[in-house]
Design an enzyme around this catalytic site. Structure first.
Site, PDB file in Angstrom:
ATOM      1  N   SER A 240       0.824  -1.218   0.000  1.00 17.61           N
ATOM      2  CA  SER A 240       0.000   0.000   0.000  1.00 17.61           C
ATOM      3  C   SER A 240       0.856   1.265   0.000  1.00 17.61           C
ATOM      4  O   SER A 240       0.643   2.174  -0.811  1.00 17.61           O
ATOM      5  CB  SER A 240      -0.965   0.004   1.188  1.00 17.61           C
ATOM      6  OG  SER A 240      -0.298  -0.259   2.393  1.00 17.61           O
ATOM      7  N   HIS A 270      -2.320  -8.806   1.897  1.00 20.29           N
ATOM      8  CA  HIS A 270      -2.000  -7.545   2.597  1.00 20.29           C
ATOM      9  C   HIS A 270      -3.182  -7.211   3.522  1.00 20.29           C
ATOM     10  O   HIS A 270      -3.503  -7.991   4.409  1.00 20.29           O
ATOM     11  CB  HIS A 270      -1.706  -6.483   1.546  1.00 20.29           C
ATOM     12  CG  HIS A 270      -1.061  -5.216   2.041  1.00 20.29           C
ATOM     13  ND1 HIS A 270      -0.521  -5.094   3.288  1.00 20.29           N
ATOM     14  CD2 HIS A 270      -0.878  -4.004   1.444  1.00 20.29           C
ATOM     15  CE1 HIS A 270      -0.038  -3.870   3.441  1.00 20.29           C
ATOM     16  NE2 HIS A 270      -0.244  -3.184   2.337  1.00 20.29           N
ATOM     17  N   HIS A 317       5.205 -12.615   7.979  1.00 18.59           N
ATOM     18  CA  HIS A 317       5.436 -11.243   7.522  1.00 18.59           C
ATOM     19  C   HIS A 317       6.657 -11.208   6.613  1.00 18.59           C
ATOM     20  O   HIS A 317       7.588 -11.999   6.796  1.00 18.59           O
ATOM     21  CB  HIS A 317       5.661 -10.289   8.709  1.00 18.59           C
ATOM     22  CG  HIS A 317       5.430  -8.864   8.338  1.00 18.59           C
ATOM     23  ND1 HIS A 317       6.421  -8.081   7.811  1.00 18.59           N
ATOM     24  CD2 HIS A 317       4.306  -8.105   8.367  1.00 18.59           C
ATOM     25  CE1 HIS A 317       5.914  -6.892   7.552  1.00 18.59           C
ATOM     26  NE2 HIS A 317       4.636  -6.870   7.878  1.00 18.59           N
ATOM     27  N   ASP A 372      -2.942  -8.369  11.682  1.00 22.03           N
ATOM     28  CA  ASP A 372      -4.277  -8.805  11.273  1.00 22.03           C
ATOM     29  C   ASP A 372      -4.825  -9.959  12.108  1.00 22.03           C
ATOM     30  O   ASP A 372      -6.022 -10.246  12.058  1.00 22.03           O
ATOM     31  CB  ASP A 372      -4.267  -9.199   9.791  1.00 22.03           C
ATOM     32  CG  ASP A 372      -3.978  -8.008   8.905  1.00 22.03           C
ATOM     33  OD1 ASP A 372      -4.492  -6.928   9.203  1.00 22.03           O
ATOM     34  OD2 ASP A 372      -3.222  -8.157   7.935  1.00 22.03           O
TER      35      ASP A 372
HETATM   36  N1  CMX Z   1       0.873 -19.690   6.483  1.00 23.41           N
HETATM   37  C1  CMX Z   1       1.358 -20.622   5.632  1.00 23.41           C
HETATM   38  N2  CMX Z   1       2.401 -20.423   4.833  1.00 23.41           N
HETATM   39  C2  CMX Z   1       3.022 -19.241   4.931  1.00 23.41           C
HETATM   40  C3  CMX Z   1       2.618 -18.246   5.838  1.00 23.41           C
HETATM   41  C4  CMX Z   1       1.484 -18.499   6.628  1.00 23.41           C
HETATM   42  N3  CMX Z   1       0.978 -17.585   7.459  1.00 23.41           N
HETATM   43  N4  CMX Z   1       3.438 -17.187   5.715  1.00 23.41           N
HETATM   44  C5  CMX Z   1       4.327 -17.501   4.756  1.00 23.41           C
HETATM   45  N5  CMX Z   1       4.075 -18.751   4.272  1.00 23.41           N
HETATM   46  C6  CMX Z   1       4.731 -19.416   3.175  1.00 23.41           C
HETATM   47  C7  CMX Z   1       4.614 -18.549   1.925  1.00 23.41           C
HETATM   48  O1  CMX Z   1       3.340 -18.754   1.271  1.00 23.41           O
HETATM   49  C8  CMX Z   1       5.789 -19.046   1.098  1.00 23.41           C
HETATM   50  O2  CMX Z   1       5.409 -20.274   0.516  1.00 23.41           O
HETATM   51  P1  CMX Z   1       5.875 -20.635  -1.002  1.00 23.41           P
HETATM   52  O3  CMX Z   1       7.371 -20.710  -0.936  1.00 23.41           O
HETATM   53  O4  CMX Z   1       5.197 -21.933  -1.265  1.00 23.41           O
HETATM   54  O5  CMX Z   1       5.400 -19.518  -1.863  1.00 23.41           O
HETATM   55  C9  CMX Z   1       6.824 -19.343   2.175  1.00 23.41           C
HETATM   56  O6  CMX Z   1       6.118 -19.494   3.413  1.00 23.41           O
HETATM   57  C10 CMX Z   1       7.853 -18.220   2.352  1.00 23.41           C
HETATM   58  O7  CMX Z   1       7.168 -17.010   2.611  1.00 23.41           O
HETATM   59  P2  CMX Z   1       7.852 -15.854   3.498  1.00 23.41           P
HETATM   60  O8  CMX Z   1       9.114 -15.426   2.816  1.00 23.41           O
HETATM   61  O9  CMX Z   1       7.935 -16.276   4.916  1.00 23.41           O
HETATM   62  O10 CMX Z   1       6.760 -14.731   3.449  1.00 23.41           O
HETATM   63  P3  CMX Z   1       6.464 -13.685   2.273  1.00 23.41           P
HETATM   64  O11 CMX Z   1       7.333 -12.498   2.471  1.00 23.41           O
HETATM   65  O12 CMX Z   1       6.508 -14.322   0.930  1.00 23.41           O
HETATM   66  O13 CMX Z   1       4.932 -13.310   2.534  1.00 23.41           O
HETATM   67  C11 CMX Z   1       3.047 -12.771   3.867  1.00 23.41           C
HETATM   68  C12 CMX Z   1       4.549 -12.555   3.649  1.00 23.41           C
HETATM   69  C13 CMX Z   1       2.544 -11.822   4.936  1.00 23.41           C
HETATM   70  C14 CMX Z   1       2.316 -12.459   2.539  1.00 23.41           C
HETATM   71  C15 CMX Z   1       2.823 -14.252   4.282  1.00 23.41           C
HETATM   72  O14 CMX Z   1       3.444 -14.489   5.527  1.00 23.41           O
HETATM   73  C16 CMX Z   1       1.353 -14.635   4.344  1.00 23.41           C
HETATM   74  O15 CMX Z   1       0.783 -15.011   3.299  1.00 23.41           O
HETATM   75  N6  CMX Z   1       0.712 -14.517   5.540  1.00 23.41           N
HETATM   76  C17 CMX Z   1      -0.709 -14.762   5.675  1.00 23.41           C
HETATM   77  C18 CMX Z   1      -1.492 -13.561   5.158  1.00 23.41           C
HETATM   78  C19 CMX Z   1      -1.345 -12.373   6.109  1.00 23.41           C
HETATM   79  O16 CMX Z   1      -1.488 -12.508   7.308  1.00 23.41           O
HETATM   80  N7  CMX Z   1      -1.103 -11.173   5.532  1.00 23.41           N
HETATM   81  C20 CMX Z   1      -1.064  -9.931   6.321  1.00 23.41           C
HETATM   82  C21 CMX Z   1       0.313  -9.298   6.369  1.00 23.41           C
HETATM   83  C22 CMX Z   1       0.311  -8.065   7.233  1.00 23.41           C
HETATM   84  C23 CMX Z   1       0.169  -6.792   6.461  1.00 23.41           C
HETATM   85  O17 CMX Z   1      -0.807  -6.610   5.725  1.00 23.41           O
HETATM   86  O18 CMX Z   1       1.018  -5.892   6.634  1.00 23.41           O
END
Ligand code: CMX
Length: 436
Positions: A240, A270, A317, A372
């Site tokens: 954002s 997000h 995150h 969240d």
């Molecule tokens: N549950 C399951 N798997 C998860 C996970 C979770 N909460 N968080 C990360 N992973 C997975 C990712 O999907 C990724 O899998 P792939 O390699 O198969 O694609 C792997 O772990 C590595 O991801 P990461 O480097 O730890 O995290 P990213 O930087 O790619 O993504 C985020 C960050 C927030 C999108 C991710 O942790 C996620 O999807 N969380 C759940 C959704 C969420 O809560 N979003 C809100 C974020 C807060 C905000 O808006 O500021």
């Protein structure tokens, strides 16, 4: 000129030579390297943006202008009778780096009050939306519609000196921020209250007035203050904030840029994650017939979610590697005000089981909860059960931080953003050359 605008002008004069010196004397100094993994992997960790408004430490969490969140809540002035500070005071802090005095914050709150009347056509645009639209789509459009009000766009067309760009950007920002609670509560009334609108109360602060227009009693005014403050900024690289900055870098005005930032926030990875958390917990609640699951039952639910290929919403995150302080602040609020709430008990149980499961699952780099994981259940507790609406609340808060950044972008003359892209062929060649 208002106290805030005067103070900002002085700060801008002091900051400009620092940036000029950096570019002139150190412009070619290397500060970072870029790897193939970063180019393909969403630019994680690439140091390529600048902001003084907030900084996100992976272990400690967010600081606004050098202050931790507990310090922000302790130091900012509060409206009389409130436990949480003025959101207007946070805007002052983010913009200037100074904690405002009570007089300063009250002047600013007055300024917001004067600017909050919404043009009639914005109501008409909202009315014209189908009632099954997502509130974020309506919110974004309502903001976009006000582009025609932009002082910046008008003055730029007339021929504005670059040095003065920040000034109409400041006016646009205040004009827009002051109207967001009215837009959001009007959307809420349209979608979820059969159009039963509550007129604004001109004596209240921004968040207090929002709670009033939502028709929810105390302490929802403090919930709103807390909510808007914790969501305001998370440095510049999140979707954002970055979208707002990118769009504004084309000299698009505050309305165009904020509408775009709202669209980025509306994604499930997000800002939409807060509604995903609630949806997910409701699913569990149905399965459990409203009972609080024990540890084994909760673990099974979490594993079932992961094994069906879904992420655990509210956990993980891109930058943080510890429990998000925005989660902790809300948890404290819940412990004080709603510790017997069933959904809070679910949230607490999740906190006990999810980190170990995510570690065992082995993918997420951060197994801890983010903002969240806790925010939706507070809204639910106070009667905002239409969880599609939660991201709109996030967006009001985020607009406060993003627009403070945009004013500084203009003040410091940050240019059009234009990174270089390469083809996969080129990257393969570079990758092979780098391996030798
Ligand atoms: N549950 C399951 N798997 C998860 C996970 C979770 N909460 N968080 C990360 N992973 C997975 C990712 O999907 C990724 O899998 P792939 O390699 O198969 O694609 C792997 O772990 C590595 O991801 P990461 O480097 O730890 O995290 P990213 O930087 O790619 O993504 C985020 C960050 C927030 C999108 C991710 O942790 C996620 O999807 N969380 C759940 C959704 C969420 O809560 N979003 C809100 C974020 C807060 C905000 O808006 O500021």
């Amino acid at each position: 000129m208002s106290i805030l605008k005067q103070k900002l002008q002085e700060k801008i004069e002091l900051a400009r030579p620092r940036v000029t010196k950096l570019v002139k004397e150190y412009g070619d100094v290397v500060i970072d390297q870029t790897t193939v993994g970063q180019v393909i992997g969403g630019m994680r960790g690439m140091k390529s943006l600048i902001t003084d408004i907030s900084y996100l430490d992976p272990e400690e969490g967010i600081r606004y202008r050098g202050l931790t969140l507990p310090e922000v809540f302790e130091q900012l002035p509060k409206p009389s009778g409130a436990d949480m500070p003025y959101v207007e005071g946070l805007f002052h802090l983010l913009l200037t780096g100074d904690v405002p005095t009570k007089i300063e914050v009250e002047e600013l709150a007055d300024d917001f009050r004067r600017r909050r009347i919404l043009p009639k056509y914005v109501y008409e645009v909202i009315d014209a939306f189908p009632s099954f639209s997502h509130p974020m789509a309506i919110f974004s459009t309502a903001i976009l519609t006000m582009h025609r009000e932009s002082c910046f766009a008008r003055k730029h067309n007339e021929g504005l000196s670059k040095n003065d760009y920040w000034e109409p950007m400041y006016e646009d920002t205040l004009n827009m921020l002051a109207k967001l609670p009215e837009i959001a509560s009007y959307i809420h009334a349209k979608l979820y209250r059969d159009g039963n609108r509550i007129m604004s109360n001109p004596n209240l602060d921004m968040a207090g007035n929002f709670a009033h227009m939502m028709g929810i009693d105390k302490p929802y005014d403090d919930v709103s203050r807390m909510y808007f403050i914790i969501h305001a900024d998370h440095e510049s690289g999140n979707v954002s904030a970055h979208t707002g900055h990118l769009v504004a870098s084309a000299l698009s005005d505050v309305y165009l840029s904020t509408s775009a930032m709202v669209n980025g926030l509306a994604g499930p990875l997000h800002g939409l994650a807060n509604q995903e958390v609630l949806r997910w917990m409701q699913d569990l609640s149905e399965k459990m017939d409203g009972k609080v699951p024990n540890k084994e039952e909760m673990s099974k639910f979490v594993w079932d979610t992961l094994n069906s290929g879904h992420v655990i919403p509210g956990y993980g995150h891109a930058v943080l590697r510890k429990t998000d302080p925005r989660y902790s602040i809300q948890r404290e609020f819940c412990l004080e005000n709603m510790k017997d709430d069933v959904l809070f008990k679910y949230t607490d149980m999740l906190y006990q089981v999810v980190p170990d499961i995510l570690r065992e699952h082995g993918k997420a780099k951060n197994p801890w909860p983010n903002v969240d994981a806790q925010s939706g259940i507070i809204q639910w507790h106070y009667g905002v059960t239409d969880y599609d609406f939660y991201t709109v609340l996030f967006a009001i808060g985020r607009a406060v931080g993003v627009t403070a950044n945009l004013i500084w972008d203009r003040a410091l003359g940050y240019p059009l953003e234009r990174p270089k892209s390469i083809t996969t062929d080129m990257l393969e060649k570079m990758a092979k050359a780098g391996k030798k």
